[in-house]
Design a protein around this motif. Structure first.
Motif, PDB file in Angstrom:
ATOM      1  N   VAL A   1      -7.828   1.658 -14.650  1.00  7.99           N
ATOM      2  CA  VAL A   1      -6.533   0.998 -14.827  1.00  7.99           C
ATOM      3  C   VAL A   1      -5.443   1.755 -14.070  1.00  7.99           C
ATOM      4  N   GLY A   2      -5.488   3.078 -14.133  1.00  7.78           N
ATOM      5  CA  GLY A   2      -4.507   3.858 -13.399  1.00  7.78           C
ATOM      6  C   GLY A   2      -4.608   3.655 -11.902  1.00  7.78           C
ATOM      7  N   GLY A   3      -5.857   3.558 -11.393  1.00  9.95           N
ATOM      8  CA  GLY A   3      -6.032   3.325  -9.967  1.00  9.95           C
ATOM      9  C   GLY A   3      -5.508   1.968  -9.533  1.00  9.95           C
ATOM     10  N   VAL A   4      -5.782   0.939 -10.350  1.00 15.57           N
ATOM     11  CA  VAL A   4      -5.290  -0.405 -10.012  1.00 15.57           C
ATOM     12  C   VAL A   4      -3.765  -0.444 -10.062  1.00 15.57           C
ATOM     13  N   ALA A   5      -3.157   0.172 -11.109  1.00 13.88           N
ATOM     14  CA  ALA A   5      -1.700   0.183 -11.211  1.00 13.88           C
ATOM     15  C   ALA A   5      -1.076   0.929 -10.037  1.00 13.88           C
ATOM     16  N   ALA A   6      -1.662   2.075  -9.687  1.00 16.61           N
ATOM     17  CA  ALA A   6      -1.128   2.837  -8.558  1.00 16.61           C
ATOM     18  C   ALA A   6      -1.239   2.054  -7.256  1.00 16.61           C
ATOM     19  N   SER A   7      -2.338   1.333  -7.082  1.00 11.76           N
ATOM     20  CA  SER A   7      -2.520   0.541  -5.863  1.00 11.76           C
ATOM     21  C   SER A   7      -1.485  -0.574  -5.762  1.00 11.76           C
ATOM     22  N   ILE A   8      -1.215  -1.242  -6.892  1.00 16.22           N
ATOM     23  CA  ILE A   8      -0.226  -2.331  -6.894  1.00 16.22           C
ATOM     24  C   ILE A   8       1.172  -1.776  -6.609  1.00 16.22           C
ATOM     25  N   LEU A   9       1.530  -0.669  -7.277  1.00 19.67           N
ATOM     26  CA  LEU A   9       2.870  -0.098  -7.076  1.00 19.67           C
ATOM     27  C   LEU A   9       3.036   0.483  -5.678  1.00 19.67           C
ATOM     28  N   TRP A  10       1.945   1.014  -5.137  1.00 19.20           N
ATOM     29  CA  TRP A  10       2.024   1.554  -3.770  1.00 19.20           C
ATOM     30  C   TRP A  10       2.296   0.431  -2.767  1.00 19.20           C
ATOM     31  N   GLY A  11       1.741  -0.729  -3.014  1.00 12.57           N
ATOM     32  CA  GLY A  11       2.002  -1.856  -2.129  1.00 12.57           C
ATOM     33  C   GLY A  11       3.426  -2.371  -2.239  1.00 12.57           C
ATOM     34  N   GLU A  12       4.103  -2.044  -3.355  1.00 17.57           N
ATOM     35  CA  GLU A  12       5.484  -2.482  -3.571  1.00 17.57           C
ATOM     36  C   GLU A  12       6.471  -1.334  -3.397  1.00 17.57           C
ATOM     37  N   ARG A  13       6.084  -0.270  -2.692  1.00 14.94           N
ATOM     38  CA  ARG A  13       6.943   0.909  -2.591  1.00 14.94           C
ATOM     39  C   ARG A  13       8.268   0.617  -1.879  1.00 14.94           C
ATOM     40  N   ASP A  14       8.217  -0.285  -0.886  1.00 17.43           N
ATOM     41  CA  ASP A  14       9.466  -0.618  -0.189  1.00 17.43           C
ATOM     42  C   ASP A  14      10.448  -1.331  -1.117  1.00 17.43           C
ATOM     43  N   ARG A  15       9.926  -2.230  -1.939  1.00 15.94           N
ATOM     44  CA  ARG A  15      10.788  -2.927  -2.884  1.00 15.94           C
ATOM     45  C   ARG A  15      11.332  -1.968  -3.939  1.00 15.94           C
ATOM     46  N   LEU A  16      10.510  -1.016  -4.357  1.00 15.11           N
ATOM     47  CA  LEU A  16      10.958  -0.043  -5.353  1.00 15.11           C
ATOM     48  C   LEU A  16      12.106   0.813  -4.811  1.00 15.11           C
ATOM     49  N   ASP A  17      12.034   1.157  -3.514  1.00 18.52           N
ATOM     50  CA  ASP A  17      13.098   1.970  -2.916  1.00 18.52           C
ATOM     51  C   ASP A  17      14.433   1.236  -2.930  1.00 18.52           C
ATOM     52  N   GLY A  18      14.400  -0.082  -2.757  1.00 11.40           N
ATOM     53  CA  GLY A  18      15.650  -0.837  -2.683  1.00 11.40           C
ATOM     54  C   GLY A  18      16.188  -1.295  -4.023  1.00 11.40           C
ATOM     55  N   MET A  19      15.441  -1.055  -5.111  1.00  8.19           N
ATOM     56  CA  MET A  19      15.883  -1.538  -6.420  1.00  8.19           C
ATOM     57  C   MET A  19      17.138  -0.834  -6.918  1.00  8.19           C
ATOM     58  N   ALA A  20      17.363   0.395  -6.439  1.00 11.32           N
ATOM     59  CA  ALA A  20      18.536   1.136  -6.903  1.00 11.32           C
ATOM     60  C   ALA A  20      19.834   0.507  -6.406  1.00 11.32           C
ATOM     61  N   ARG A  21      19.790  -0.293  -5.350  1.00 15.79           N
ATOM     62  CA  ARG A  21      21.003  -0.884  -4.786  1.00 15.79           C
ATOM     63  C   ARG A  21      21.238  -2.330  -5.261  1.00 15.79           C
ATOM     64  N   LEU A  22      20.384  -2.841  -6.132  1.00 14.07           N
ATOM     65  CA  LEU A  22      20.515  -4.224  -6.596  1.00 14.07           C
ATOM     66  C   LEU A  22      21.474  -4.317  -7.766  1.00 14.07           C
ATOM     67  N   ASP A  23      22.111  -5.498  -7.911  1.00 14.32           N
ATOM     68  CA  ASP A  23      22.947  -5.728  -9.080  1.00 14.32           C
ATOM     69  C   ASP A  23      22.041  -6.000 -10.281  1.00 14.32           C
ATOM     70  N   PRO A  24      22.578  -5.929 -11.505  1.00 11.92           N
ATOM     71  CA  PRO A  24      21.719  -6.058 -12.702  1.00 11.92           C
ATOM     72  C   PRO A  24      20.866  -7.317 -12.726  1.00 11.92           C
ATOM     73  N   HIS A  25      21.422  -8.456 -12.339  1.00  9.54           N
ATOM     74  CA  HIS A  25      20.645  -9.696 -12.404  1.00  9.54           C
ATOM     75  C   HIS A  25      19.465  -9.647 -11.445  1.00  9.54           C
ATOM     76  N   ALA A  26      19.715  -9.235 -10.209  1.00  8.36           N
ATOM     77  CA  ALA A  26      18.626  -9.144  -9.233  1.00  8.36           C
ATOM     78  C   ALA A  26      17.631  -8.051  -9.618  1.00  8.36           C
ATOM     79  N   LEU A  27      18.145  -6.962 -10.198  1.00  5.76           N
ATOM     80  CA  LEU A  27      17.267  -5.864 -10.620  1.00  5.76           C
ATOM     81  C   LEU A  27      16.287  -6.326 -11.696  1.00  5.76           C
ATOM     82  N   LEU A  28      16.785  -7.091 -12.682  1.00  6.75           N
ATOM     83  CA  LEU A  28      15.909  -7.579 -13.756  1.00  6.75           C
ATOM     84  C   LEU A  28      14.889  -8.580 -13.227  1.00  6.75           C
ATOM     85  N   ALA A  29      15.322  -9.453 -12.324  1.00  2.43           N
ATOM     86  CA  ALA A  29      14.380 -10.426 -11.761  1.00  2.43           C
ATOM     87  C   ALA A  29      13.274  -9.726 -10.987  1.00  2.43           C
ATOM     88  N   THR A  30      13.638  -8.717 -10.201  1.00  5.25           N
ATOM     89  CA  THR A  30      12.634  -7.957  -9.442  1.00  5.25           C
ATOM     90  C   THR A  30      11.707  -7.195 -10.378  1.00  5.25           C
TER      91      THR A  30
END
Length: 356
Positions: free
Chosen positions: A158-187
């Motif tokens: 489970v940890g390997g699958v979760a890490a693989s999914i999050l690694w594929g979304e690393r670019d989106r994770l980097d940009g989440m800090a600049r989103l407004d609350p509504h967009a942040l929750l949707a993402t």
């Protein structure tokens, strides 16, 4: 139960149906925790999918107002505690319905594995559980080792699958800090659902394998020793001595009842010494009825009682043997013997008319 201290190597016999039913009544059932986990995660994911839009909007509005007025929140302990409680309340309100879905799904996961049971057996104190040896066996036994290995494998997969999914979304994770609350929750909801989907796929395979294992382990746990199987068979069938005594009493009662019915018989058919069948026929009856039958000593006793009461005795060896083999006491004679018996009874009636 008796025999719980018997070594597993002695339990070589497959469990009987009664043994399995007793185990279920005690609350000992084949249950996979992984299936419950799968249903709980699935219910939570379903709740998020159905309610994702309203939840994100409501939570965004609540948090937006809180963040816009963050400068007005007192910085002392009481103010921070109130702000923390407000945030937790908003989060719990948003997740209450998905958590409700998860609870219902967990109950469904239990229901599909076995019928609902009401038993206090698992809660009953057992002194053997206080034994240090029993405790060591539970900690270092085969089942404990299997559960430990399974837990490590589950964490790793489970940890390997979760890490693989999050690694594929690393670019989106980097940009989440600049989103407004509504967009942040949707993402966040999108990532959460994607993560839950991957974990659910893994848990589906884990749950299937664990369900098969738990069923096999449960069947093995219910195995019986030959002595237990023999004792259970004796309990079901009854003690042979008691059964023999019951049969003896039943035969004595039947013999007494037959001897009381012989004087009312119309005729006794014999062969002439080994078999005797007493028949009764009266006008209006559908067919003659056997009131007594016997072989050897009992046959002689039937003839003697019949002679004492003037019941005619007719020697017909083939008919006597056939009737004895095919008709029960108090039952009508079979159709195939109607003709032969009618001739015998007709002959007896003729003799009575001549005597009269």
């Amino acid at each position: 139960m008796a025999g719980e201290d018997v070594e597993d190597d002695d339990r070589t016999e497959e469990p009987s149906q009664r043994r399995l039913e007793q185990a279920i009544q005690r609350g000992d059932v084949a249950k996979s925790v992984e299936i419950n986990t799968l249903f709980v995660l699935g219910g939570f994911a379903l709740g998020l999918m159905i309610l994702a839009g309203p939840l994100s909007r409501n939570l965004a509005l609540d948090l937006r107002g809180f963040l816009m007025n963050a400068h007005q929140v007192p910085s002392d302990g009481a103010g921070m505690t109130a702000a923390f409680r407000h945030a937790l309340g908003a989060l719990f309100g948003a997740l209450a319905l998905p958590l409700g879905f998860a609870m219902l799904a967990g109950l469904a996961g239990t229901a599909i594995q076995h019928r609902l049971l009401w038993t206090f057996e698992p809660l009953t104190p057992k002194f053997e559980r206080l034994s240090p040896m029993a405790g060591m066996k539970r900690i270092f036994g085969k089942e404990a080792i299997v559960q430990f290995v399974k837990g490590l494998a589950k964490i790793g997969i489970v940890g390997g699958v979760a890490a693989s999914i999050l690694w594929g979304e690393r670019d989106r994770l980097d940009g989440m800090a600049r989103l407004d609350p509504h967009a942040l929750l949707a993402t966040t909801l999108v990532l959460a659902l994607k993560l839950l989907g991957g974990i659910l796929a893994i848990f589906a395979f884990l749950a299937l394998g664990d369900a098969i294992y738990q069923r096999i382990a449960w069947q093995a746990r219910q195995r019986m020793t030959r002595r237990e199987l023999k004792d259970e068979h004796k309990q079901e069938e009854g003690d042979p001595e008691i059964k023999g005594r019951r049969r003896q009493i039943a035969r004595a009662r039947l013999r007494k009842r037959m001897m009381a019915a012989v004087p009312k018989a119309t005729v006794i058919v014999t062969n002439p010494t080994h078999y005797a069948v007493a028949l009764r026929y009266e006008s209006g009856m559908a067919a003659p009825v056997c009131v007594a039958k016997g072989v050897d000593a009992l046959a002689l006793r039937i003839r003697a009682v019949g002679a004492e009461h003037g019941v005619p005795v007719i020697e017909n060896p083939p008919l006597a043997r056939a009737l004895h083999a095919t008709v029960e006491v108090d039952a009508e004679i079979p159709v195939e013997h109607y003709k032969a018996v009618a001739e015998v009874i007709g002959y007896v009636m003729t003799l009575r008319r001549r005597a009269g």
